[in-house]
Design a protein around this motif. Structure first.
Motif, PDB file in Angstrom:
ATOM      1  N   ALA A 143      35.379  30.246  36.750  1.00 24.57           N
ATOM      2  CA  ALA A 143      36.324  31.312  37.097  1.00 24.57           C
ATOM      3  C   ALA A 143      35.830  32.667  36.602  1.00 24.57           C
ATOM      4  O   ALA A 143      36.056  33.697  37.273  1.00 24.57           O
ATOM      5  CB  ALA A 143      37.702  31.004  36.506  1.00 24.57           C
ATOM      6  N   THR A 177      34.169  35.953  38.993  1.00 19.05           N
ATOM      7  CA  THR A 177      35.060  37.110  38.831  1.00 19.05           C
ATOM      8  C   THR A 177      36.383  36.871  39.567  1.00 19.05           C
ATOM      9  O   THR A 177      36.788  37.611  40.492  1.00 19.05           O
ATOM     10  CB  THR A 177      34.390  38.410  39.345  1.00 19.05           C
ATOM     11  OG1 THR A 177      33.044  38.462  38.850  1.00 19.05           O
ATOM     12  CG2 THR A 177      35.112  39.638  38.827  1.00 19.05           C
ATOM     13  N   SER A 178      37.053  35.830  39.161  1.00 19.87           N
ATOM     14  CA  SER A 178      38.303  35.423  39.805  1.00 19.87           C
ATOM     15  C   SER A 178      39.479  36.163  39.180  1.00 19.87           C
ATOM     16  O   SER A 178      39.327  37.150  38.455  1.00 19.87           O
ATOM     17  CB  SER A 178      38.474  33.912  39.665  1.00 19.87           C
ATOM     18  OG  SER A 178      38.637  33.557  38.321  1.00 19.87           O
ATOM     19  N   TRP A 179      40.688  35.656  39.469  1.00 20.79           N
ATOM     20  CA  TRP A 179      41.910  36.228  38.928  1.00 20.79           C
ATOM     21  C   TRP A 179      41.926  36.235  37.406  1.00 20.79           C
ATOM     22  O   TRP A 179      42.589  37.078  36.783  1.00 20.79           O
ATOM     23  CB  TRP A 179      43.122  35.453  39.447  1.00 20.79           C
ATOM     24  CG  TRP A 179      43.108  33.992  39.019  1.00 20.79           C
ATOM     25  CD1 TRP A 179      42.554  32.960  39.690  1.00 20.79           C
ATOM     26  CD2 TRP A 179      43.653  33.456  37.814  1.00 20.79           C
ATOM     27  NE1 TRP A 179      42.717  31.792  38.997  1.00 20.79           N
ATOM     28  CE2 TRP A 179      43.400  32.070  37.827  1.00 20.79           C
ATOM     29  CE3 TRP A 179      44.333  33.997  36.731  1.00 20.79           C
ATOM     30  CZ2 TRP A 179      43.783  31.219  36.798  1.00 20.79           C
ATOM     31  CZ3 TRP A 179      44.727  33.153  35.696  1.00 20.79           C
ATOM     32  CH2 TRP A 179      44.451  31.781  35.745  1.00 20.79           C
ATOM     33  N   LEU A 180      41.185  35.284  36.765  1.00 22.61           N
ATOM     34  CA  LEU A 180      41.166  35.240  35.307  1.00 22.61           C
ATOM     35  C   LEU A 180      40.489  36.482  34.726  1.00 22.61           C
ATOM     36  O   LEU A 180      40.923  37.021  33.699  1.00 22.61           O
ATOM     37  CB  LEU A 180      40.438  33.968  34.845  1.00 22.61           C
ATOM     38  CG  LEU A 180      40.439  33.683  33.348  1.00 22.61           C
ATOM     39  CD1 LEU A 180      41.862  33.595  32.801  1.00 22.61           C
ATOM     40  CD2 LEU A 180      39.684  32.392  33.047  1.00 22.61           C
ATOM     41  N   ARG A 228      40.426  39.444  36.207  1.00 18.48           N
ATOM     42  CA  ARG A 228      41.379  40.538  36.411  1.00 18.48           C
ATOM     43  C   ARG A 228      42.476  40.512  35.340  1.00 18.48           C
ATOM     44  O   ARG A 228      42.908  41.575  34.858  1.00 18.48           O
ATOM     45  CB  ARG A 228      41.990  40.444  37.808  1.00 18.48           C
ATOM     46  CG  ARG A 228      40.977  40.706  38.921  1.00 18.48           C
ATOM     47  CD  ARG A 228      41.677  40.920  40.260  1.00 18.48           C
ATOM     48  NE  ARG A 228      42.411  39.721  40.694  1.00 18.48           N
ATOM     49  CZ  ARG A 228      41.883  38.757  41.425  1.00 18.48           C
ATOM     50  NH1 ARG A 228      40.606  38.832  41.823  1.00 18.48           N
ATOM     51  NH2 ARG A 228      42.611  37.716  41.806  1.00 18.48           N
ATOM     52  N   LEU A 229      42.910  39.296  34.949  1.00 17.03           N
ATOM     53  CA  LEU A 229      43.902  39.195  33.873  1.00 17.03           C
ATOM     54  C   LEU A 229      43.318  39.677  32.542  1.00 17.03           C
ATOM     55  O   LEU A 229      44.031  40.310  31.749  1.00 17.03           O
ATOM     56  CB  LEU A 229      44.385  37.743  33.762  1.00 17.03           C
ATOM     57  CG  LEU A 229      45.431  37.450  32.691  1.00 17.03           C
ATOM     58  CD1 LEU A 229      46.708  38.263  32.941  1.00 17.03           C
ATOM     59  CD2 LEU A 229      45.752  35.955  32.632  1.00 17.03           C
ATOM     60  N   GLN A 273      43.567  43.453  32.602  1.00 12.44           N
ATOM     61  CA  GLN A 273      44.943  43.938  32.479  1.00 12.44           C
ATOM     62  C   GLN A 273      45.425  43.880  31.029  1.00 12.44           C
ATOM     63  O   GLN A 273      46.088  44.812  30.548  1.00 12.44           O
ATOM     64  CB  GLN A 273      45.856  43.112  33.384  1.00 12.44           C
ATOM     65  CG  GLN A 273      45.640  43.343  34.874  1.00 12.44           C
ATOM     66  CD  GLN A 273      46.454  42.408  35.741  1.00 12.44           C
ATOM     67  OE1 GLN A 273      47.238  41.600  35.237  1.00 12.44           O
ATOM     68  NE2 GLN A 273      46.298  42.506  37.064  1.00 12.44           N
ATOM     69  N   GLY A 288      36.495  45.819  35.835  1.00 10.04           N
ATOM     70  CA  GLY A 288      36.708  44.772  36.814  1.00 10.04           C
ATOM     71  C   GLY A 288      35.590  43.748  36.885  1.00 10.04           C
ATOM     72  O   GLY A 288      35.751  42.720  37.573  1.00 10.04           O
ATOM     73  N   ASN A 298      32.769  40.874  35.288  1.00  3.37           N
ATOM     74  CA  ASN A 298      32.881  39.799  34.300  1.00  3.37           C
ATOM     75  C   ASN A 298      32.023  40.051  33.064  1.00  3.37           C
ATOM     76  O   ASN A 298      32.135  39.315  32.084  1.00  3.37           O
ATOM     77  CB  ASN A 298      32.490  38.463  34.927  1.00  3.37           C
ATOM     78  CG  ASN A 298      31.098  38.511  35.554  1.00  3.37           C
ATOM     79  OD1 ASN A 298      30.300  39.411  35.304  1.00  3.37           O
ATOM     80  ND2 ASN A 298      30.819  37.526  36.394  1.00  3.37           N
ATOM     81  N   SER A 307      40.061  34.887  28.420  1.00  4.71           N
ATOM     82  CA  SER A 307      39.229  33.760  28.858  1.00  4.71           C
ATOM     83  C   SER A 307      38.291  33.287  27.750  1.00  4.71           C
ATOM     84  O   SER A 307      37.959  32.096  27.681  1.00  4.71           O
ATOM     85  CB  SER A 307      38.420  34.158  30.090  1.00  4.71           C
ATOM     86  OG  SER A 307      37.645  35.320  29.830  1.00  4.71           O
TER      87      SER A 307
END
Length: 342
Positions: free
Chosen positions: A53, A57-60, A62-63, A66, A149, A151, A212
């Motif tokens: 993930a 560069t998945s939703w994780l 992006r979290l 944030q 944005g 990784n 992560s």
């Protein structure tokens, strides 16, 4: 006079370990059951999923960004001082010292080296697996991120997975792994899980790790704890080898030095005469006895018959004791030398 050897501190420690265990019925060695194998496989799959993930560069990811922009240490500054001390529960040095002290006392009470050896094996596995993953993936932390944005992988960092989280899982989880009763093991397992997750979330609060990183560190530490039963035969052989080495070292220290006995002499044989020669006299026997105990080695006598003092013929000196001199003139006599000079 009989003297006893003074025991050293190491001798007293090993003599304590030689005694029978105080609670042998409560000490069981975990084995690799089917349930544990399923948990190990599930945790490994979770580990791989977290890595994948982050790589894609998945939703994780992006979290992660944030939470970094949210800056929790600015939202709740009143708990910052407490969490600065709480995060020490995940540092390698202080936690290893505290846990080693407790397990050393357990080894002393239970008369076994297994708790200390299990701690050593778990920390070795932690350094190898987590250290290799950190250096291999090279992810940068939130304070060093360069591209919003992204990784931040393979850029020379060393924060993925979280070492604080993985170390907290292993150092506090080893106490649950070595618990004496199943009930204590369950309570200590829950306590170590909560402590390790709290340490990981504290690093997120302080801004030193991504979320992560914490999830992957928790999975990395749990994999080590689940794999420890595979290393129990190695731990048992290491303990047996240490005790065997101790026994051989103790035998070498306490072994008496053999005394060298004198060479046997045949009855009736003379130490100074060969076969076919005259029998030994009293003087020869005395010389042989003195020679055997002399620190200067054997005596060397001139050839020929040797008599003791009582057998010698007294000799009366005749004439003056001084040796004659042909060139000496008697007192009162006229010198025969010609007079020279004038």
């Amino acid at each position: 006079m009989r003297t006893e050897r003074k025991l050293t501190r190491l001798d007293r420690v090993f003599s304590r370990l030689d005694r029978e265990p105080e609670r042998p019925v409560h000490i069981d060695v975990p084995v690799m059951t089917r349930h544990r194998v399923v948990l190990f496989g599930s945790t490994l799959a979770f580990y791989v999923a977290i890595v994948w993930a982050v790589v894609i560069t998945s939703w994780l990811v992006r979290l992660d960004w944030q939470i970094m922009f949210f800056r929790p240490y600015q939202q709740w500054p009143e708990i910052h001082a407490f969490l600065d001390y709480y995060v020490v529960l995940g540092q390698r040095g202080p936690t290893a010292v505290m846990v080693a002290a407790w397990l050393g006392w357990r080894s002393w009470r239970q008369h076994t080296l297994r708790p200390m050896l299990a701690l050593g094996v778990s920390l070795l596995l932690l350094n190898l697996t987590v250290g290799a993953a950190k250096l291999g993936m090279g992810r940068l932390g939130p304070h060093y991120a360069t591209n919003i944005g992204s990784n931040e992988m393979w850029l020379g960092g060393d924060i993925f997975p979280s070492g604080h989280t993985a170390n907290a899982v292993v150092t506090w989880g080893i106490l649950a792994y070595l618990a004496s009763t199943p009930r204590a093991r369950r309570w200590l397992s829950a306590l170590s899980a909560v402590t390790s997750l709290g340490v990981g979330l504290t690093t997120v609060y302080l801004g030193t790790h991504w979320l992560s990183d914490v999830l992957l560190g928790w999975a990395a530490g749990l994999l080590i704890m689940l794999a420890l039963p595979w290393f129990e035969p190695l731990i048992a052989r290491a303990e047996a080898g240490i005790f065997s080495l101790r026994d051989s070292w103790r035998d070498r220290r306490t072994a008496p030095v053999p005394a060298q006995a004198p060479a046997p002499t045949a009855v009736g044989a003379s130490p100074l005469r060969g076969p076919g020669e005259e029998p030994a006299t009293a003087r020869d026997t005395g010389i042989a006895a003195r020679t055997a105990h002399s620190p200067l080695g054997p005596l060397h006598l001139a050839p020929g018959p040797h008599l003791i003092r009582s057998e010698r013929t007294p000799v009366t000196p005749i004439g003056p004791r001084r040796p004659p001199h042909s060139d000496r003139v008697a007192r009162g006599a006229t010198s025969a030398r010609p007079l020279t000079g004038g």
